[in-house]
Design an enzyme around this catalytic site. Sequence first.
Site, mmCIF file in Angstrom:
data_model
loop_
_atom_site.group_PDB
_atom_site.id
_atom_site.type_symbol
_atom_site.label_atom_id
_atom_site.label_comp_id
_atom_site.label_asym_id
_atom_site.label_seq_id
_atom_site.Cartn_x
_atom_site.Cartn_y
_atom_site.Cartn_z
ATOM 1 N N SER A 1 0.834 -1.197 0.000
ATOM 2 C CA SER A 1 0.000 0.000 0.000
ATOM 3 C C SER A 1 0.876 1.257 0.000
ATOM 4 O O SER A 1 2.095 1.159 -0.094
ATOM 5 C CB SER A 1 -0.878 -0.115 1.233
ATOM 6 O OG SER A 1 -1.708 0.964 1.315
ATOM 7 N N GLU B 1 2.279 11.509 -10.421
ATOM 8 C CA GLU B 1 1.303 10.955 -11.372
ATOM 9 C C GLU B 1 -0.078 10.888 -10.728
ATOM 10 O O GLU B 1 -0.194 10.965 -9.504
ATOM 11 C CB GLU B 1 1.761 9.576 -11.861
ATOM 12 C CG GLU B 1 2.006 8.590 -10.745
ATOM 13 C CD GLU B 1 2.883 7.401 -11.174
ATOM 14 O OE1 GLU B 1 3.878 7.615 -11.868
ATOM 15 O OE2 GLU B 1 2.551 6.279 -10.793
ATOM 16 N N LYS C 1 -3.382 9.620 -9.020
ATOM 17 C CA LYS C 1 -3.751 8.452 -8.217
ATOM 18 C C LYS C 1 -5.139 8.029 -8.675
ATOM 19 O O LYS C 1 -6.136 8.696 -8.383
ATOM 20 C CB LYS C 1 -3.745 8.801 -6.731
ATOM 21 C CG LYS C 1 -4.080 7.615 -5.845
ATOM 22 C CD LYS C 1 -3.906 7.978 -4.388
ATOM 23 C CE LYS C 1 -4.208 6.840 -3.429
ATOM 24 N NZ LYS C 1 -5.280 5.952 -3.748
ATOM 25 N N ASP D 1 -8.588 6.197 -9.011
ATOM 26 C CA ASP D 1 -9.492 5.656 -8.000
ATOM 27 C C ASP D 1 -10.230 4.462 -8.584
ATOM 28 O O ASP D 1 -11.348 4.572 -9.071
ATOM 29 C CB ASP D 1 -10.477 6.749 -7.572
ATOM 30 C CG ASP D 1 -11.196 6.367 -6.304
ATOM 31 O OD1 ASP D 1 -10.837 5.342 -5.692
ATOM 32 O OD2 ASP D 1 -12.127 7.101 -5.918
ATOM 33 N N TYR E 1 1.172 1.656 -13.566
ATOM 34 C CA TYR E 1 2.064 2.622 -12.921
ATOM 35 C C TYR E 1 3.251 2.005 -12.198
ATOM 36 O O TYR E 1 4.015 2.729 -11.584
ATOM 37 C CB TYR E 1 1.267 3.518 -11.960
ATOM 38 C CG TYR E 1 0.273 2.785 -11.084
ATOM 39 C CD1 TYR E 1 0.702 1.973 -10.042
ATOM 40 C CD2 TYR E 1 -1.093 2.897 -11.318
ATOM 41 C CE1 TYR E 1 -0.200 1.305 -9.239
ATOM 42 C CE2 TYR E 1 -2.008 2.236 -10.520
ATOM 43 C CZ TYR E 1 -1.550 1.427 -9.476
ATOM 44 O OH TYR E 1 -2.457 0.771 -8.699
ATOM 45 N N LYS F 1 6.590 9.755 -6.373
ATOM 46 C CA LYS F 1 7.527 8.632 -6.226
ATOM 47 C C LYS F 1 8.945 9.095 -6.522
ATOM 48 O O LYS F 1 9.148 9.903 -7.446
ATOM 49 C CB LYS F 1 7.180 7.525 -7.229
ATOM 50 C CG LYS F 1 5.801 6.964 -7.055
ATOM 51 C CD LYS F 1 5.448 5.986 -8.174
ATOM 52 C CE LYS F 1 4.028 5.495 -7.975
ATOM 53 N NZ LYS F 1 3.541 4.695 -9.095
ATOM 54 N N LYS G 1 -3.443 13.033 -1.279
ATOM 55 C CA LYS G 1 -4.839 12.917 -1.709
ATOM 56 C C LYS G 1 -5.506 14.279 -1.885
ATOM 57 O O LYS G 1 -5.065 15.277 -1.326
ATOM 58 C CB LYS G 1 -5.603 12.127 -0.659
ATOM 59 C CG LYS G 1 -5.126 10.698 -0.536
ATOM 60 C CD LYS G 1 -6.322 9.821 -0.520
ATOM 61 C CE LYS G 1 -6.022 8.445 -0.019
ATOM 62 N NZ LYS G 1 -7.244 7.725 0.248
ATOM 63 N N CYS H 1 -49.866 14.888 -9.441
ATOM 64 C CA CYS H 1 -48.685 15.609 -9.919
ATOM 65 C C CYS H 1 -48.520 16.924 -9.139
ATOM 66 O O CYS H 1 -49.484 17.693 -9.030
ATOM 67 C CB CYS H 1 -48.843 15.896 -11.406
ATOM 68 S SG CYS H 1 -47.595 17.038 -12.047
ATOM 69 N N CYS I 1 -49.423 19.932 -11.750
ATOM 70 C CA CYS I 1 -50.762 20.179 -12.308
ATOM 71 C C CYS I 1 -51.873 19.452 -11.568
ATOM 72 O O CYS I 1 -53.044 19.636 -11.891
ATOM 73 C CB CYS I 1 -50.794 19.790 -13.785
ATOM 74 S SG CYS I 1 -50.709 18.015 -14.052
ATOM 75 N N CYS J 1 -46.638 11.695 -14.473
ATOM 76 C CA CYS J 1 -47.817 12.551 -14.407
ATOM 77 C C CYS J 1 -48.673 12.277 -15.632
ATOM 78 O O CYS J 1 -48.177 12.273 -16.752
ATOM 79 C CB CYS J 1 -47.387 14.019 -14.390
ATOM 80 S SG CYS J 1 -48.708 15.135 -14.876
ATOM 81 N N CYS K 1 -50.249 19.946 -18.087
ATOM 82 C CA CYS K 1 -49.200 20.078 -17.074
ATOM 83 C C CYS K 1 -48.139 21.077 -17.544
ATOM 84 O O CYS K 1 -47.496 20.873 -18.567
ATOM 85 C CB CYS K 1 -48.564 18.719 -16.810
ATOM 86 S SG CYS K 1 -47.310 18.793 -15.524
HETATM 87 S S1 IVH Z 1 1.879 3.039 -6.626
HETATM 88 C C1 IVH Z 1 3.954 0.347 -3.636
HETATM 89 N N1 IVH Z 1 0.698 4.646 -8.267
HETATM 90 O O1 IVH Z 1 -3.533 3.632 -4.738
HETATM 91 C C2 IVH Z 1 3.393 1.354 -4.522
HETATM 92 N N2 IVH Z 1 -0.651 3.419 -6.755
HETATM 93 O O2 IVH Z 1 -3.512 3.846 -1.699
HETATM 94 C C3 IVH Z 1 2.299 0.811 -5.310
HETATM 95 N N3 IVH Z 1 -3.046 3.795 -7.019
HETATM 96 O O3 IVH Z 1 -3.286 0.343 -3.813
HETATM 97 C C4 IVH Z 1 1.271 1.751 -5.665
HETATM 98 N N4 IVH Z 1 -2.895 5.203 -8.704
HETATM 99 O O4 IVH Z 1 -4.201 0.747 -6.062
HETATM 100 C C5 IVH Z 1 0.541 3.774 -7.270
HETATM 101 N N5 IVH Z 1 -0.221 6.066 -9.839
HETATM 102 C C6 IVH Z 1 -0.383 5.200 -8.850
HETATM 103 C C7 IVH Z 1 -1.643 4.852 -8.351
HETATM 104 C C8 IVH Z 1 -1.732 3.952 -7.288
HETATM 105 C C9 IVH Z 1 -3.717 4.552 -7.891
HETATM 106 C C10 IVH Z 1 -3.687 3.005 -5.964
HETATM 107 C C11 IVH Z 1 -3.138 1.629 -5.795
HETATM 108 C C12 IVH Z 1 -2.814 1.511 -4.348
HETATM 109 C C13 IVH Z 1 -3.517 2.661 -3.734
HETATM 110 C C14 IVH Z 1 -2.728 3.110 -2.549
#
Ligand code: IVH
Length: 712
Positions: free
Chosen positions: A108, A144, A146, A148, A258, A323, A347, A442, A445, A458, A464
């Site tokens: 994570s 980059e 993130k 979702d 990624y 990173k 975030k 409705c 009307c 309606c 109406c």
């Molecule tokens: S890097 C060990 N890069 O975010 C590093 N994760 O909260 C591996 N995620 O579980 C993750 N975009 O599913 C990385 N550009 C990105 C990402 C990314 C989305 C997700 C990923 C991870 C979660 C972490």
Amino acid sequence: MNDSTLPADHPFLTGDELLFAALDSMGAEAVAEEAAALGEAIRWHDHRYYVLDEPRVADGFYDRLFRRLQALEEAHPEVCAADSPTQRVGGTVVASLPTVEHVAPMLSLASGADETKLREFDERLRRSLQVDEEPPPEVGYVAEPKFDGLSIEIVYVEGRFDRGVTRGNGVIGEDVSANVKTIASLPLRLHVSSRPAPAMLAVRGEVLLPLAGFQALNRGRVEQQLETYANPRNAAAGAIRQLDSSVAASRPLDAFFYEVLASAGAELPETHWERLDWLREWGLKVSGRRRRCDAIEDAIAYHADMDLARDELPWEIDGVVIKVDNVAIQEQLGWRSRTPRWAYAYKFAPREEVTRIDEIALQVGRTGIIAPVALLAPVEVGGVTISRASLHNYDQIRAKDIRPGDTVRVHRAGDVIPYVVERVDDRLEAERSPPFEMPDACPVCGSPVERSGAYFVCTGGIVCAAQINGVIEHYASRHALDIEGLGTKTVRQLTESSLVESVADLYRLRAEDLLPLDLFGDLKASKLVEGIAASKQTTLGRFIYGLGIRHVGQHVAEVLSRHFGDIQALISADEDELVAIHEVGPEVTRSVREFFAESRNRDVVEELLALGVSLQGPADAPTGSGDDRSGAIFSGEKFVLTGGLESMSRTEMSALLESLGARVTSSVSGKTDYVVVGDNPGSKARKAAQLGVATLSEPGLWELLESRGYER
Ligand code: IVH
């Protein structure tokens, strides 16, 4: 075959190869050769379309290639490779998802939504690298988006897709290969034009459902009275963890990569940035919005830029990931128990907030559908204050047990209308308002409300005020009173200026009333008034149809006209008489009775007659444009059919729709109104969802037809 759509630099197929020889005249070798060429060509087009977003050919051309490959593989199953593009379409059903160990742990990220936390991450990291230098040296970062979505591991062996595995507990996940293979942008073979494929490559990425696809999916679910998904992530995860891969195939999933989790047989570059370049060159989708950052300040600026860009992106991102670029430094920094020391997820403020519903208001749309809307205690969600949110429909309100006064979680993303996700309220039942009920009348009307599938509608139609624009457009439409020049914009001007408050007001318009309006000059004003006057001489059938009675399409209107011959006879017809008419069912009977039982509707009819509308009975009435009998219930709406239908062949269905006034085309565009999705649909279903075009199942299509008065 017409090969004019072939791009000049198309690498694989020329016009000659597209002659598509008769299958039974082909030897095994020729079949294998052609299948291989088609596979290559389709892969190339998939990459251009789904990864680069730069298609080179029209959909029709692509579909021909695809169908030809399907035909070859059907006749000669031995040429069908496991990673053939035809194998993406889904349909594989498994009893359970086997668990698989990841090539390397999928851990994570440390995360936070606070700038100071990010600065601390940067400082900590630099200090641990160079303890004796003051201040510590800068390190290069890559920032980059993130994404979702749902984290996934994809493994390629000798350049071929081997498996797709969910993150699971980080060490062991579920093998979801069949579902992952349906993701159109995911290469099933790595591209080797820049460099050979490694013996093994395990990459980590995110499976996403674009917002347009998410909305289309939820719209469809509302219509089918199924519970909606709370967000695109759940909808993507729901598809990827299915046992039946046709579910994933029906959702326009996408995937971005990624990280390299592990590799064998290749010397990967020393920086994360270049590694991402390599992934892109192997054909994997990599974010084009990543940015190199020399110092943490640049990463902070990147976060601010992406926060602004967020609403324009077609999918949801919930932050940025920063990173360390240099992989040797990453290794030097190492890992904590579950998170790397070299990366941080910065975030955004969440797009979900908790607030209270002050009231559930009812909004009557122009087709009469009454939509419940939550009026909220205003709350800021991701920088925008919202005070209204969609509740989808009555069934969802009841399923989620949402009532006025409840505290709920609301979600806003992109330019999608905010919606209520769920109730988060721990009050006792006695403290809450009574359960929400739809009204019998409705709110605009006062006419009775009727339930139709998932919707409450309606029945006031013609009286109406909420429906006035739709009513006038319908009244003036080609197969009704046929008044030229009353398009959507003009009608809106007439009603907004209060010149027209009911259909009868049309006959009171004078050219000089129209002149002050933006859209009207002398000529247009007098033409419209003349057109309206000319419509007074009409037929009973057109007039009945023009009243817009529910379930009374053009065909049924003609049937009623022929049976009664006179509007007064229809007005006073009782149930027994109506239901006894061939082609008039109980639904039509009920809506006709309800319509004329309402005195205000009868008043409008009387008013129209008093204003000079003159109805020719069927005996001496020419039926107008000749195609009237077919009952045109569509006015040029564009349909695309894809996949196999049960009730009839696609060709027959096209003919039926066209006879009802629809236009049936072969490719999906932003102008398409509906895509009818049958069994084993092709790329069109996916495209529809991508463009946010409404999709209909076959039963959904029949429902639509019936709701417009078509009777089977
Ligand atoms: S890097 C060990 N890069 O975010 C590093 N994760 O909260 C591996 N995620 O579980 C993750 N975009 O599913 C990385 N550009 C990105 C990402 C990314 C989305 C997700 C990923 C991870 C979660 C972490």
